[in-house]
Design a protein around this motif. Structure first.
Motif, PDB file in Angstrom:
ATOM      1  N   ASN A 193      57.951   7.716  -5.905  1.00 21.64           N
ATOM      2  CA  ASN A 193      57.934   8.463  -7.158  1.00 21.64           C
ATOM      3  C   ASN A 193      56.493   8.868  -7.463  1.00 21.64           C
ATOM      4  OD1 ASN A 193      57.904   8.475 -10.405  1.00 21.64           O
ATOM      5  ND2 ASN A 193      59.954   8.910  -9.671  1.00 21.64           N
ATOM      6  N   GLY A 194      56.001   9.845  -6.722  1.00 23.04           N
ATOM      7  CA  GLY A 194      54.605  10.250  -6.828  1.00 23.04           C
ATOM      8  C   GLY A 194      53.715   9.336  -6.010  1.00 23.04           C
ATOM      9  N   ALA A 195      52.477   9.767  -5.784  1.00 27.20           N
ATOM     10  CA  ALA A 195      51.525   8.935  -5.049  1.00 27.20           C
ATOM     11  C   ALA A 195      51.213   7.661  -5.812  1.00 27.20           C
ATOM     12  CB  ALA A 195      50.240   9.728  -4.779  1.00 27.20           C
ATOM     13  N   ASP A 196      51.263   7.718  -7.142  1.00 28.51           N
ATOM     14  CA  ASP A 196      50.976   6.530  -7.951  1.00 28.51           C
ATOM     15  C   ASP A 196      51.915   5.382  -7.603  1.00 28.51           C
ATOM     16  OD1 ASP A 196      49.029   7.224 -10.524  1.00 28.51           O
ATOM     17  OD2 ASP A 196      50.064   8.976  -9.733  1.00 28.51           O
ATOM     18  N   GLU A 197      53.221   5.687  -7.499  1.00 26.07           N
ATOM     19  CA  GLU A 197      54.145   4.610  -7.174  1.00 26.07           C
ATOM     20  C   GLU A 197      53.890   4.075  -5.776  1.00 26.07           C
ATOM     21  OE1 GLU A 197      58.882   3.480  -7.283  1.00 26.07           O
ATOM     22  OE2 GLU A 197      58.214   5.161  -6.064  1.00 26.07           O
ATOM     23  N   MET A 198      53.478   4.939  -4.849  1.00 27.45           N
ATOM     24  CA  MET A 198      53.221   4.451  -3.498  1.00 27.45           C
ATOM     25  C   MET A 198      52.069   3.454  -3.502  1.00 27.45           C
ATOM     26  SD  MET A 198      54.332   4.438  -0.461  1.00 27.45           S
ATOM     27  CE  MET A 198      55.387   5.886  -0.325  1.00 27.45           C
ATOM     28  N   ILE A 199      51.041   3.721  -4.297  1.00 27.45           N
ATOM     29  CA  ILE A 199      49.928   2.781  -4.420  1.00 27.45           C
ATOM     30  C   ILE A 199      50.427   1.451  -4.986  1.00 27.45           C
ATOM     31  CG2 ILE A 199      47.719   2.342  -5.585  1.00 27.45           C
ATOM     32  CD1 ILE A 199      47.376   5.466  -5.585  1.00 27.45           C
ATOM     33  N   ILE A 231      49.032  20.788  -4.110  1.00 28.01           N
ATOM     34  CA  ILE A 231      49.210  22.164  -3.631  1.00 28.01           C
ATOM     35  C   ILE A 231      50.664  22.624  -3.725  1.00 28.01           C
ATOM     36  CG2 ILE A 231      49.726  21.915  -1.159  1.00 28.01           C
ATOM     37  CD1 ILE A 231      47.386  23.991  -0.742  1.00 28.01           C
ATOM     38  N   TYR A 232      51.629  21.691  -3.631  1.00 33.96           N
ATOM     39  CA  TYR A 232      53.032  22.076  -3.732  1.00 33.96           C
ATOM     40  C   TYR A 232      53.497  22.213  -5.182  1.00 33.96           C
ATOM     41  CZ  TYR A 232      53.196  21.161   1.266  1.00 33.96           C
ATOM     42  OH  TYR A 232      52.967  21.196   2.630  1.00 33.96           O
ATOM     43  N   SER A 233      52.653  21.812  -6.105  1.00 28.37           N
ATOM     44  CA  SER A 233      52.878  22.047  -7.534  1.00 28.37           C
ATOM     45  C   SER A 233      54.171  21.441  -8.072  1.00 28.37           C
ATOM     46  CB  SER A 233      52.861  23.564  -7.811  1.00 28.37           C
ATOM     47  OG  SER A 233      52.594  23.843  -9.158  1.00 28.37           O
ATOM     48  N   LEU A 234      54.495  20.226  -7.634  1.00 28.01           N
ATOM     49  CA  LEU A 234      55.677  19.526  -8.118  1.00 28.01           C
ATOM     50  C   LEU A 234      55.285  18.279  -8.902  1.00 28.01           C
ATOM     51  CD1 LEU A 234      58.060  19.791  -5.008  1.00 28.01           C
ATOM     52  CD2 LEU A 234      58.060  21.196  -7.080  1.00 28.01           C
ATOM     53  N   ALA A 235      54.196  18.368  -9.652  1.00 28.30           N
ATOM     54  CA  ALA A 235      53.672  17.197 -10.363  1.00 28.30           C
ATOM     55  C   ALA A 235      54.709  16.587 -11.300  1.00 28.30           C
ATOM     56  CB  ALA A 235      52.407  17.575 -11.135  1.00 28.30           C
ATOM     57  N   ALA A 236      55.465  17.428 -12.005  1.00 29.14           N
ATOM     58  CA  ALA A 236      56.449  16.914 -12.960  1.00 29.14           C
ATOM     59  C   ALA A 236      57.651  16.281 -12.270  1.00 29.14           C
ATOM     60  CB  ALA A 236      56.914  18.036 -13.893  1.00 29.14           C
ATOM     61  N   ALA A 237      57.895  16.651 -11.025  1.00 32.54           N
ATOM     62  CA  ALA A 237      59.047  16.105 -10.296  1.00 32.54           C
ATOM     63  C   ALA A 237      58.788  14.693  -9.795  1.00 32.54           C
ATOM     64  CB  ALA A 237      59.413  17.014  -9.125  1.00 32.54           C
ATOM     65  N   ARG A 238      57.511  14.311  -9.657  1.00 31.23           N
ATOM     66  CA  ARG A 238      57.097  12.988  -9.217  1.00 31.23           C
ATOM     67  C   ARG A 238      57.666  12.646  -7.832  1.00 31.23           C
ATOM     68  NH1 ARG A 238      53.436  12.993 -10.203  1.00 31.23           N
ATOM     69  NH2 ARG A 238      52.928  10.773 -10.107  1.00 31.23           N
ATOM     70  N   ILE A 239      57.007  13.132  -6.812  1.00 31.11           N
ATOM     71  CA  ILE A 239      57.417  12.790  -5.454  1.00 31.11           C
ATOM     72  C   ILE A 239      56.195  12.744  -4.542  1.00 31.11           C
ATOM     73  CG2 ILE A 239      58.048  15.222  -4.998  1.00 31.11           C
ATOM     74  CD1 ILE A 239      60.177  14.021  -3.009  1.00 31.11           C
ATOM     75  N   GLY A 240      56.080  11.643  -3.828  1.00 28.87           N
ATOM     76  CA  GLY A 240      55.010  11.448  -2.862  1.00 28.87           C
ATOM     77  C   GLY A 240      55.585  10.764  -1.642  1.00 28.87           C
ATOM     78  N   TYR A 241      54.715  10.454  -0.691  1.00 29.53           N
ATOM     79  CA  TYR A 241      55.199   9.751   0.495  1.00 29.53           C
ATOM     80  C   TYR A 241      54.058   9.024   1.189  1.00 29.53           C
ATOM     81  CZ  TYR A 241      53.584  13.989   3.035  1.00 29.53           C
ATOM     82  OH  TYR A 241      52.868  15.036   3.528  1.00 29.53           O
ATOM     83  N   GLY A 242      54.430   8.088   2.025  1.00 32.17           N
ATOM     84  CA  GLY A 242      53.460   7.348   2.820  1.00 32.17           C
ATOM     85  C   GLY A 242      53.789   7.473   4.291  1.00 32.17           C
ATOM     86  N   ILE A 243      52.763   7.391   5.135  1.00 31.24           N
ATOM     87  CA  ILE A 243      52.933   7.453   6.588  1.00 31.24           C
ATOM     88  C   ILE A 243      52.233   6.249   7.205  1.00 31.24           C
ATOM     89  CG2 ILE A 243      52.478   8.764   8.692  1.00 31.24           C
ATOM     90  CD1 ILE A 243      52.443  11.301   7.045  1.00 31.24           C
ATOM     91  N   GLY A 244      52.947   5.506   8.004  1.00 26.22           N
ATOM     92  CA  GLY A 244      52.366   4.334   8.647  1.00 26.22           C
ATOM     93  C   GLY A 244      53.218   3.910   9.824  1.00 26.22           C
ATOM     94  N   GLN A 245      52.761   2.916  10.542  1.00 23.21           N
ATOM     95  CA  GLN A 245      53.563   2.401  11.640  1.00 23.21           C
ATOM     96  C   GLN A 245      54.807   1.702  11.091  1.00 23.21           C
ATOM     97  OE1 GLN A 245      51.802   0.571  14.997  1.00 23.21           O
ATOM     98  NE2 GLN A 245      50.209   2.117  15.231  1.00 23.21           N
ATOM     99  N   ARG A 250      60.593  -1.465  -2.413  1.00 19.19           N
ATOM    100  CA  ARG A 250      60.895  -0.127  -2.949  1.00 19.19           C
ATOM    101  C   ARG A 250      62.241  -0.128  -3.664  1.00 19.19           C
ATOM    102  NH1 ARG A 250      64.037   4.129  -1.652  1.00 19.19           N
ATOM    103  NH2 ARG A 250      64.836   3.026   0.189  1.00 19.19           N
ATOM    104  N   PRO A 251      62.316   0.384  -4.899  1.00 18.31           N
ATOM    105  CA  PRO A 251      63.611   0.524  -5.567  1.00 18.31           C
ATOM    106  C   PRO A 251      64.513   1.462  -4.770  1.00 18.31           C
ATOM    107  CG  PRO A 251      61.816   0.780  -7.147  1.00 18.31           C
ATOM    108  CD  PRO A 251      61.203   0.771  -5.770  1.00 18.31           C
ATOM    109  N   PRO A 252      65.813   1.199  -4.720  1.00 20.28           N
ATOM    110  CA  PRO A 252      66.697   1.948  -3.831  1.00 20.28           C
ATOM    111  C   PRO A 252      66.838   3.441  -4.142  1.00 20.28           C
ATOM    112  CG  PRO A 252      67.952   0.515  -5.278  1.00 20.28           C
ATOM    113  CD  PRO A 252      66.524   0.114  -5.421  1.00 20.28           C
ATOM    114  N   PHE A 253      66.663   3.849  -5.393  1.00 24.90           N
ATOM    115  CA  PHE A 253      66.788   5.259  -5.744  1.00 24.90           C
ATOM    116  C   PHE A 253      65.537   5.715  -6.499  1.00 24.90           C
ATOM    117  CE2 PHE A 253      71.132   3.506  -5.626  1.00 24.90           C
ATOM    118  CZ  PHE A 253      71.654   4.290  -4.608  1.00 24.90           C
ATOM    119  N   ASN A 254      64.375   5.469  -5.902  1.00 30.29           N
ATOM    120  CA  ASN A 254      63.125   5.733  -6.615  1.00 30.29           C
ATOM    121  C   ASN A 254      62.747   7.205  -6.668  1.00 30.29           C
ATOM    122  OD1 ASN A 254      62.635   5.532  -3.792  1.00 30.29           O
ATOM    123  ND2 ASN A 254      60.454   5.207  -4.141  1.00 30.29           N
ATOM    124  N   VAL A 255      63.317   8.041  -5.800  1.00 33.96           N
ATOM    125  CA  VAL A 255      63.021   9.475  -5.816  1.00 33.96           C
ATOM    126  C   VAL A 255      64.308  10.237  -6.076  1.00 33.96           C
ATOM    127  CG1 VAL A 255      62.124  11.444  -4.515  1.00 33.96           C
ATOM    128  CG2 VAL A 255      61.090   9.184  -4.226  1.00 33.96           C
TER     129      VAL A 255
END
Length: 372
Positions: free
Chosen positions: A95-101, A231-245, A256-261
């Motif tokens: 739910n945005g980069a904030d939630e990923m942190i 850049i995608y201008s979806l700030a109000a929609a609150r969506i981010g992601y993480g990339i890792g192994q 992670r909550p099951p329906f967070n996005v």
């Protein structure tokens, strides 16, 4: 029973988000200032607005509001994986980069852990560290306000669990040179998680910049955070992601909550990735705005940092609170950086040309009044 006997021990270190003038939506800014026209240059928002393709996809998704969204967002994970050259299993939504942190902190931090954070960087790293009761360890910046990776290495101890880096960095707009980052990761112990926030990745046109997704493929302890807010201008929609192994992703799924996005955000993000024209136009507007600000600050004799983002950090040579208030009187809202100890600096978001012109006119008028 008293509240202090009920809340967690970390409670005194946690502060609720209180909106100041610079944090308000534009309509509330207008009400607060009693103005019909306000230029909001405080939140690093994309002035172009979202992709028409994203808006259409989100409108169509509204017709299924009665249904729960995909828990993991498999279609979007696959699309991101294709774009970034990784497997879908290496991506996780938030739910945005904030939630990923926050999710990273909840997954990996214990009260006895130390977390290294550059002194001038995104405040959510500190907030999430405090939330878990871990100990923040601040690392000084370079003289030019770049991130000092050597200083971070010097502060790693057996208690260090995580290092947070923002690249390009907020609020300075500077990048960590690829060769420095590459050498840094070779020196970091494998049991220290390096979290690299790339919220402004799509704007980064500095030749020294390199996305750390490349390092994810080599290092098990590197985790990259991205967002659709900029850049995608979806700030109000609150969506981010993480990339890792895969091991890191699986660990984060445990908290992670099951329906967070929500499904509306997922639909908009998926469509945004297919609109390269929107991204190109966003970059064009941004580059033009950065050029206008550079020319203005050169004209005014103000020092500013070379930016690889959609904002510019400028040293006005005057009290930043005073400059913020003066600009607000002209209906121009920027970000006061005094909270970072930068008591004469402002962060100015890039807007449409007319917004940049309004800012320039206000700055000139403020300085002209000083001379009288």
């Amino acid at each position: 029973m008293k509240l202090e006997n009920m809340v967690r021990k970390v409670y005194p270190n946690l502060m609720p988000y209180v909106c100041q003038l610079a944090d308000l939506p534009i309509e509330e800014m207008k009400q607060a200032l009693g103005k019909e026209q306000v230029y909001k240059l405080s939140f690093n928002e994309n002035p172009l607005g979202p992709s028409p393709k994203a808006v259409k996809a989100m409108q169509e998704a509204l017709l299924q509001l009665n249904l729960y969204p995909s828990s993991t967002g498999d279609a979007l994970l696959a699309r991101i994986g294709d774009k970034e050259g990784v497997e879908a299993k290496n991506v996780i939504l938030s739910n945005g980069a904030d939630e990923m942190i926050i999710l990273v902190a909840q997954t990996f931090l214990e009260p006895e852990d130390e977390v290294i954070i550059p002194e001038v960087s995104f405040v959510q790293y500190l907030a999430s560290t405090h939330m878990m009761g871990a100990k923040p360890v601040f690392s000084p910046m370079k003289e030019d306000l770049g991130v000092d990776l050597d200083a971070i290495i010097e502060r790693i101890t057996p208690a260090t669990k995580t290092v947070f880096l923002c690249n390009p960095n907020n609020p300075t707009g500077t990048v960590i040179p690829a060769d420095e980052l590459r050498a840094f990761l070779k020196r970091v112990p494998e049991n220290v998680l390096v979290v690299i926030d790339e919220a402004y990745h799509e704007y980064a046109d500095d030749p020294e910049y390199l996305s750390s997704v490349e390092f994810v493929k080599t290092y098990k302890n590197v985790f990259v955070i991205r967002t659709f807010s900029k850049i995608y201008s979806l700030a109000a929609a609150r969506i981010g992601y993480g990339i890792g192994q895969e091991e890191l992703i699986e660990a984060i799924h445990h908290v992670r909550p099951p329906f967070n996005v929500n499904s509306i955000a997922q639909a908009g993000a998926l469509a945004s990735l297919d609109d390269e024209q929107h991204v190109s136009e966003s970059r064009r507007i941004n580059q033009f705005g950065r050029k206008l600000l550079a020319e203005l600050f050169d004209e005014l004799g103000m020092k500013y940092l070379k930016s690889a983002t959609n904002f510019v950090c400028v040293d006005t040579g005057r009290d930043s609170g005073y400059m913020f208030d003066q600009l607000a009187k002209h209906g121009v809202i920027v970000r006061n950086l005094a909270g970072y100890g930068m008591t004469t600096s402002l962060r100015v978001s890039i807007g449409q040309p007319e917004e940049m012109q309004a800012f320039a006119a206000a700055m000139r008028e403020i300085l002209e009044k000083e001379e009288k």
